[in-house]
Motif scaffolding. Structure first.
Motif, PDB file in Angstrom:
ATOM      1  N   GLY A  62       0.819  -1.202   0.000  1.00  0.00           N
ATOM      2  CA  GLY A  62       0.000   0.000   0.000  1.00  0.00           C
ATOM      3  C   GLY A  62       0.848   1.245   0.000  1.00  0.00           C
ATOM      4  N   PRO A  63       0.257   2.416   0.141  1.00  0.00           N
ATOM      5  CA  PRO A  63       1.008   3.672   0.169  1.00  0.00           C
ATOM      6  C   PRO A  63       2.122   3.624   1.214  1.00  0.00           C
ATOM      7  CG  PRO A  63      -1.352   4.101   0.079  1.00  0.00           C
ATOM      8  CD  PRO A  63      -1.204   2.632   0.298  1.00  0.00           C
ATOM      9  N   GLY A  64       3.263   4.191   0.831  1.00  0.00           N
ATOM     10  CA  GLY A  64       4.406   4.174   1.734  1.00  0.00           C
ATOM     11  C   GLY A  64       5.177   2.870   1.730  1.00  0.00           C
ATOM     12  N   ALA A  65       4.926   2.021   0.753  1.00  0.00           N
ATOM     13  CA  ALA A  65       5.631   0.738   0.671  1.00  0.00           C
ATOM     14  C   ALA A  65       7.126   0.958   0.491  1.00  0.00           C
ATOM     15  CB  ALA A  65       5.079  -0.090  -0.492  1.00  0.00           C
ATOM     16  N   THR A  66       7.889  -0.041   0.875  1.00  0.00           N
ATOM     17  CA  THR A  66       9.343   0.018   0.748  1.00  0.00           C
ATOM     18  C   THR A  66       9.844  -1.182  -0.055  1.00  0.00           C
ATOM     19  OG1 THR A  66       9.748  -1.266   2.754  1.00  0.00           O
ATOM     20  CG2 THR A  66       9.513   1.151   3.004  1.00  0.00           C
ATOM     21  N   VAL A  67      11.098  -1.103  -0.466  1.00  0.00           N
ATOM     22  CA  VAL A  67      11.722  -2.245  -1.135  1.00  0.00           C
ATOM     23  C   VAL A  67      11.784  -3.433  -0.186  1.00  0.00           C
ATOM     24  CG1 VAL A  67      13.889  -3.092  -2.131  1.00  0.00           C
ATOM     25  CG2 VAL A  67      12.986  -0.867  -2.823  1.00  0.00           C
ATOM     26  N   ALA A  68      11.909  -3.176   1.112  1.00  0.00           N
ATOM     27  CA  ALA A  68      11.882  -4.263   2.096  1.00  0.00           C
ATOM     28  C   ALA A  68      10.562  -5.023   2.034  1.00  0.00           C
ATOM     29  CB  ALA A  68      12.106  -3.710   3.498  1.00  0.00           C
ATOM     30  N   ARG A 133       0.647  11.767  -9.111  1.00  0.00           N
ATOM     31  CA  ARG A 133      -0.061  11.969 -10.365  1.00  0.00           C
ATOM     32  C   ARG A 133      -0.709  10.678 -10.854  1.00  0.00           C
ATOM     33  NH1 ARG A 133       2.198  14.570 -16.121  1.00  0.00           N
ATOM     34  NH2 ARG A 133       0.163  14.395 -17.187  1.00  0.00           N
ATOM     35  N   VAL A 134      -0.018   9.553 -10.682  1.00  0.00           N
ATOM     36  CA  VAL A 134      -0.602   8.274 -11.091  1.00  0.00           C
ATOM     37  C   VAL A 134      -1.856   7.981 -10.292  1.00  0.00           C
ATOM     38  CG1 VAL A 134      -0.234   5.767 -11.027  1.00  0.00           C
ATOM     39  CG2 VAL A 134       1.513   7.259 -12.021  1.00  0.00           C
ATOM     40  N   ARG A 135      -1.839   8.298  -9.010  1.00  0.00           N
ATOM     41  CA  ARG A 135      -3.031   8.078  -8.188  1.00  0.00           C
ATOM     42  C   ARG A 135      -4.195   8.965  -8.643  1.00  0.00           C
ATOM     43  NH1 ARG A 135       1.067   7.411  -3.632  1.00  0.00           N
ATOM     44  NH2 ARG A 135       0.853   5.216  -3.056  1.00  0.00           N
ATOM     45  N   ARG A 136      -3.863  10.167  -9.147  1.00  0.00           N
ATOM     46  CA  ARG A 136      -4.916  11.092  -9.607  1.00  0.00           C
ATOM     47  C   ARG A 136      -5.414  10.747 -11.002  1.00  0.00           C
ATOM     48  NH1 ARG A 136      -1.233  15.130  -8.282  1.00  0.00           N
ATOM     49  NH2 ARG A 136      -1.115  15.629 -10.520  1.00  0.00           N
ATOM     50  N   GLU A 137      -4.468  10.455 -11.921  1.00  0.00           N
ATOM     51  CA  GLU A 137      -4.801  10.406 -13.345  1.00  0.00           C
ATOM     52  C   GLU A 137      -4.696   9.029 -13.985  1.00  0.00           C
ATOM     53  OE1 GLU A 137      -2.598  13.342 -15.510  1.00  0.00           O
ATOM     54  OE2 GLU A 137      -2.659  14.801 -13.874  1.00  0.00           O
ATOM     55  N   GLY A 138      -4.175   8.054 -13.268  1.00  0.00           N
ATOM     56  CA  GLY A 138      -3.969   6.761 -13.888  1.00  0.00           C
ATOM     57  C   GLY A 138      -2.630   6.700 -14.611  1.00  0.00           C
ATOM     58  N   LEU A 139      -2.483   5.740 -15.530  1.00  0.00           N
ATOM     59  CA  LEU A 139      -1.174   5.457 -16.142  1.00  0.00           C
ATOM     60  C   LEU A 139      -1.080   5.769 -17.627  1.00  0.00           C
ATOM     61  CD1 LEU A 139      -0.448   2.192 -14.209  1.00  0.00           C
ATOM     62  CD2 LEU A 139       1.155   4.087 -14.399  1.00  0.00           C
ATOM     63  N   GLU A 140      -2.168   6.163 -18.261  1.00  0.00           N
ATOM     64  CA  GLU A 140      -2.130   6.359 -19.707  1.00  0.00           C
ATOM     65  C   GLU A 140      -1.080   7.381 -20.104  1.00  0.00           C
ATOM     66  OE1 GLU A 140      -3.099   5.351 -23.518  1.00  0.00           O
ATOM     67  OE2 GLU A 140      -3.932   4.465 -21.694  1.00  0.00           O
ATOM     68  N   TRP A 141      -1.009   8.505 -19.384  1.00  0.00           N
ATOM     69  CA  TRP A 141      -0.053   9.564 -19.716  1.00  0.00           C
ATOM     70  C   TRP A 141       1.392   9.088 -19.614  1.00  0.00           C
ATOM     71  CZ3 TRP A 141       3.596  11.297 -16.183  1.00  0.00           C
ATOM     72  CH2 TRP A 141       3.438  10.852 -14.859  1.00  0.00           C
ATOM     73  N   LEU A 142       1.643   8.182 -18.698  1.00  0.00           N
ATOM     74  CA  LEU A 142       2.998   7.690 -18.496  1.00  0.00           C
ATOM     75  C   LEU A 142       3.342   6.597 -19.497  1.00  0.00           C
ATOM     76  CD1 LEU A 142       5.417   8.126 -16.651  1.00  0.00           C
ATOM     77  CD2 LEU A 142       4.441   6.470 -15.058  1.00  0.00           C
ATOM     78  N   GLU A 170      -2.804   2.142  -8.120  1.00  0.00           N
ATOM     79  CA  GLU A 170      -2.410   2.107  -6.709  1.00  0.00           C
ATOM     80  C   GLU A 170      -1.185   1.236  -6.492  1.00  0.00           C
ATOM     81  OE1 GLU A 170      -3.367   3.821  -4.106  1.00  0.00           O
ATOM     82  OE2 GLU A 170      -4.783   4.967  -5.342  1.00  0.00           O
ATOM     83  N   GLY A 171      -1.158   0.092  -7.151  1.00  0.00           N
ATOM     84  CA  GLY A 171       0.005  -0.777  -7.028  1.00  0.00           C
ATOM     85  C   GLY A 171       1.253  -0.134  -7.615  1.00  0.00           C
TER      86      GLY A 171
END
Length: 378
Positions: A62-68, A133-142, A170-171
């Motif tokens: 979830g939000p704030g995830a780490t590589v750990a 921005r991804v959380r707001r707009e999704g991934l199409e722009w990226l 979100e992921g």
């Protein structure tokens, strides 16, 4: 209660040595489509999807995830599959996960390959901004800029670009959070797992300097730079990546490369490596594994004897460029000019006088060049 695991695909014999393959941000395990089947000949290959990518549930982090957190999911997958120790190779974020595992769980890794990745990813701010921005707009722009970020001009893999578009926002954003917080530069000297770094020379995201930084800090690490490769090297230059991984995983090419350098000299081998392209990578792998890793390492004959046999064979077939190289190799191996001359004289009887005549001319030129080099050094 059923534990949710990373979506994954297994290939190869269940009894073979395990190899886990990690993907980059925005892709699925399809990143390894051109490499995994070849590796599965000798290994039990397990490739997996990041949370929110491919078939992995976004809710694994979830939000704030780490590589750990991501590394813990990889270990959970390995445990569920009954894999105690494994080789690991990962691209970009997948490579960062490998570095974390090598530092914090070295007992689980037999080897590590970090591909087009880094010990840090440019600070937190750019990744935090991307996540928001991804959380707001999704991934199409990226996803529209994926080709420019991932591949050299004119190259693409539509399946991977589509994976980028279809990733769960979100992921994806949670994975950006993990990259924002990642920085292992000060801990690199503590890595004791055998480590290979693979850099794409045209990679704008994690340029070769960032892989070199890891190679310089990790004791005994090896670095390979791939010409013609950008950020997703396993997709763009699968043959070259396969060669590098086989060298690390199977051992024989590494041994062969050491012998090749001892016989031919570092300067020659470095030139050959610099000229390697994705088109020639499999041939170079063949040479390292069979010629140098099996034939030249066979103790039945000494290297002096092998040099004499090689000189004779090259004369017989008129391979004068190779002959010049192996005259130098014979001198490095201890043969005297007189002994080389005796070998070439023998070829006059069994290979023909014209062939021997050309061979003597080639050898004389090489020996004269060596004398000039020695005079300059003296």
């Amino acid at each position: 209660m059923t534990v949710k695991l990373l979506n994954h695909r297994e290939e190869g014999p269940a009894s073979a040595p395990p190899l886990l393959l990690g993907p980059s941000l925005g892709t699925s395990y399809a990143l390894w489509d051109a490499v995994a089947p070849e590796l599965s000949i000798t290994h039990r290959v397990v490739r997996w999807d990041l949370p929110g990518h491919g078939g992995s549930p976004a809710g694994l982090i979830g939000p704030g995830a780490t590589v750990a957190d991501l590394a813990a999911l990889v270990l959970e997958l390995a445990d569920a599959l009954g894999i105690e120790r494994f080789a690991y190779a990962g691209v970009s974020l997948g490579g960062a996960i490998g570095l974390y595992l090598a530092l914090h769980h070295p007992e689980r890794l037999t080897s590590l390959a970090v591909i087009c990745s880094s010990a840090h990813f440019g600070g937190a701010a750019p990744w935090q901004e991307r996540a928001e921005r991804v959380r707001r707009e999704g991934l199409e722009w990226l996803a529209d800029s994926a080709d420019a970020r991932w591949f050299t001009p004119g190259f693409t893999v539509p399946r991977l670009v589509q994976d980028h578009r279809e990733a769960d926002p979100e992921g994806y954003a949670a994975c950006c959070d993990a990259l924002a917080a990642f920085d292992l530069r000060e801990r690199l000297p503590d890595i004791a797992v055998p480590t290979l770094l693979v850099a794409g020379r045209q990679d704008p995201a994690t340029p070769p300097a960032q892989l070199r930084e890891i190679a310089d800090a990790v004791p005994g690490a090896a670095l390979v730079e791939l010409p013609g490769a950008s950020h997703l090297a396993p997709a763009e230059c699968p043959g070259a990546v396969l060669t590098a991984l086989r060298t690390q995983l199977n051992g024989a090419p590494a041994s062969g490369m050491a012998v090749r350098r001892e016989v031919l000299g570092d300067a020659h081998v470095d030139r050959a490596q610099a000229r390697q392209t994705p088109f020639t990578a499999r041939f170079q792998d063949f040479i390292s594994r069979y010629a140098w890793g099996e034939i030249w390492t066979d103790p039945t004959l000494s290297r002096r004897e092998r040099s004499m046999i090689t000189l004779t064979a090259l004369v017989a077939h008129g391979h004068h460029d190779e002959l010049a190289m192996h005259v130098r190799a014979a001198r490095r191996g201890g043969l005297t000019p007189e002994e080389i001359g005796a070998v070439l004289l023998q070829t006059a009887v069994y290979c023909g006088v014209p062939s021997a005549n050309s061979a003597f001319a080639t050898a004389q030129r090489v020996l004269a060049e060596e004398e000039q080099e020695e005079s300059r050094r003296g």
